[in-house]
Design an enzyme around this catalytic site. Structure first.
Site, short mmCIF file in Angstrom:
data_model
loop_
_atom_site.label_atom_id
_atom_site.label_comp_id
_atom_site.label_asym_id
_atom_site.label_seq_id
_atom_site.Cartn_x
_atom_site.Cartn_y
_atom_site.Cartn_z
N ASP A 93 -4.49 0.30 2.32
CA ASP A 93 -5.70 0.57 1.55
C ASP A 93 -6.46 -0.72 1.21
O ASP A 93 -7.69 -0.72 1.11
CB ASP A 93 -5.37 1.33 0.27
CG ASP A 93 -5.10 2.80 0.53
OD1 ASP A 93 -5.44 3.29 1.62
OD2 ASP A 93 -4.54 3.47 -0.36
N GLY A 94 -5.73 -1.83 1.02
CA GLY A 94 -6.39 -3.10 0.74
C GLY A 94 -7.26 -3.56 1.89
O GLY A 94 -8.39 -4.05 1.69
N ASN A 143 -13.19 1.95 -5.34
CA ASN A 143 -12.11 2.32 -6.25
C ASN A 143 -12.53 2.25 -7.71
O ASN A 143 -12.57 3.26 -8.40
CB ASN A 143 -10.89 1.42 -6.04
CG ASN A 143 -9.93 1.97 -5.01
OD1 ASN A 143 -10.16 3.03 -4.44
ND2 ASN A 143 -8.87 1.23 -4.74
N GLU A 144 -12.80 1.03 -8.19
CA GLU A 144 -13.10 0.88 -9.61
C GLU A 144 -13.78 -0.45 -9.90
O GLU A 144 -13.78 -1.37 -9.07
CB GLU A 144 -11.83 0.98 -10.47
CG GLU A 144 -10.96 -0.27 -10.49
CD GLU A 144 -10.02 -0.41 -9.33
OE1 GLU A 144 -10.00 -1.50 -8.72
OE2 GLU A 144 -9.32 0.57 -9.01
N ASN A 180 -6.71 2.54 -12.26
CA ASN A 180 -6.96 3.53 -13.30
C ASN A 180 -5.69 4.24 -13.74
O ASN A 180 -5.44 4.42 -14.93
CB ASN A 180 -7.99 4.55 -12.79
CG ASN A 180 -8.07 5.78 -13.66
OD1 ASN A 180 -8.69 5.78 -14.71
ND2 ASN A 180 -7.44 6.87 -13.21
N LYS A 181 -4.87 4.63 -12.78
CA LYS A 181 -3.63 5.35 -13.12
C LYS A 181 -2.67 4.46 -13.89
O LYS A 181 -1.99 4.91 -14.82
CB LYS A 181 -2.96 5.88 -11.85
CG LYS A 181 -1.70 6.68 -12.12
CD LYS A 181 -1.10 7.21 -10.83
CE LYS A 181 0.17 7.99 -11.12
NZ LYS A 181 1.23 7.16 -11.73
#
Length: 268
Positions: free
Chosen positions: A48-49, A125-126, A167-168
């Protein structure tokens, strides 16, 4: 006549380099052109990175490109194909067998005290805002109406796909990526008889926006996905669902909650 232009990005692992070399050969044999500068399809190989890096390299062309992820390690939330499935991947890509899929992005604007206009970013993502050395104090507005005065380490604002990332880890909720909304999560907020915040993550709809006004200081740290944004004397930040979306090519549907279970729980 070629079938399209493809850019391939990989991480530094040996297995990813090997997959990139094999995939390049397969794509050329299937009449695709490898074009790292002006592609129509971007394939990331790694995790994912690597996908995040590929997204930000081409985030100025989102209306014209589609993404595809190959993972060479653990199953990712953006990487659907394995490195031993490259022949099937190219076949599926050529036949375009899967329906189009797109997910929401976060529109982030950062305004410092010396700018006349804010600087705009897109987050897959964020985005986070923290203070380097002291407690961060910020007024949080929803649709231009004051909601709370936050005191703590910082704030995280995430997309649905980003809800399973940082976030999680700070106590945010996991959102299905088809929900067109974004989320505010507190990072170590101070809550006592003097200072009080809601203390829970907030889900904000695509018709609303969030603005964070900061105390005057020069030690704020802003991140967009994996990247640090340098700004002096930040005055405010705003967040909303972006007009742009990330589009996927040859996306293989896997039940989202199966991905979540596989990533965080495993077999029961």
């Amino acid at each position: 006549m070629t079938k399209g232009k493809v850019a391939i990005m990989s991480n530094q692992q040996e297995s990813s380099f090997a997959a990139k070399e094999k995939l390049t050969t397969l794509l050329k044999a299937a009449d695709y052109t490898i074009d790292q500068n002006d592609p129509e399809i971007i394939i990331s190989i790694g995790g994912d990175g690597t996908f995040l890096s590929a997204f930000h390299m081409f985030d100025h062309k989102l209306n014209h490109v589609r993404f595809l992820g190959v993972h060479t390690g653990h199953l990712g939330f953006y990487t659907d194909w394995r490195d031993f499935e490259l022949e099937e991947l190219v076949s599926n890509l050529s036949n375009d067998e899967h329906p189009p899929v797109s997910y929401p992005l976060l529109d982030v604007q950062v305004k410092d005290r010396y700018q006349t206009q804010p600087q705009r970013f897109l987050a897959l993502n964020e985005a986070t805002i923290k203070r380097a050395t002291r407690t961060m104090v910020a007024d949080v507005y929803i649709k231009d109406e004051i909601f709370e005065r936050f005191r703590g380490d910082g704030l995280s604002v995430s997309t649905p796909t980003g809800s399973t990332a940082y976030n999680k880890s700070v106590g945010g909720a996991v959102l299905h990526p088809r929900i067109n909304a974004f989320q505010l999560a507190e990072i170590a907020s101070l809550n006592n008889r003097v200072f009080r915040t809601l203390g829970s993550p907030i889900i904000i709809s695509d018709s609303e926006w969030l603005t964070v006004h900061l105390e005057e200081s020069s030690d704020y740290l802003v991140t967009i996905d994996r990247f640090t944004i340098q700004h002096d004397e930040i005055e405010w930040l705003s967040f909303k669902i972006a007009d742009e979306r990330v589009h996927f090519a040859s996306y293989r549907h896997m039940h989202f909650w199966h991905r979540v279970k596989d990533a965080f729980i495993g077999e029961i």
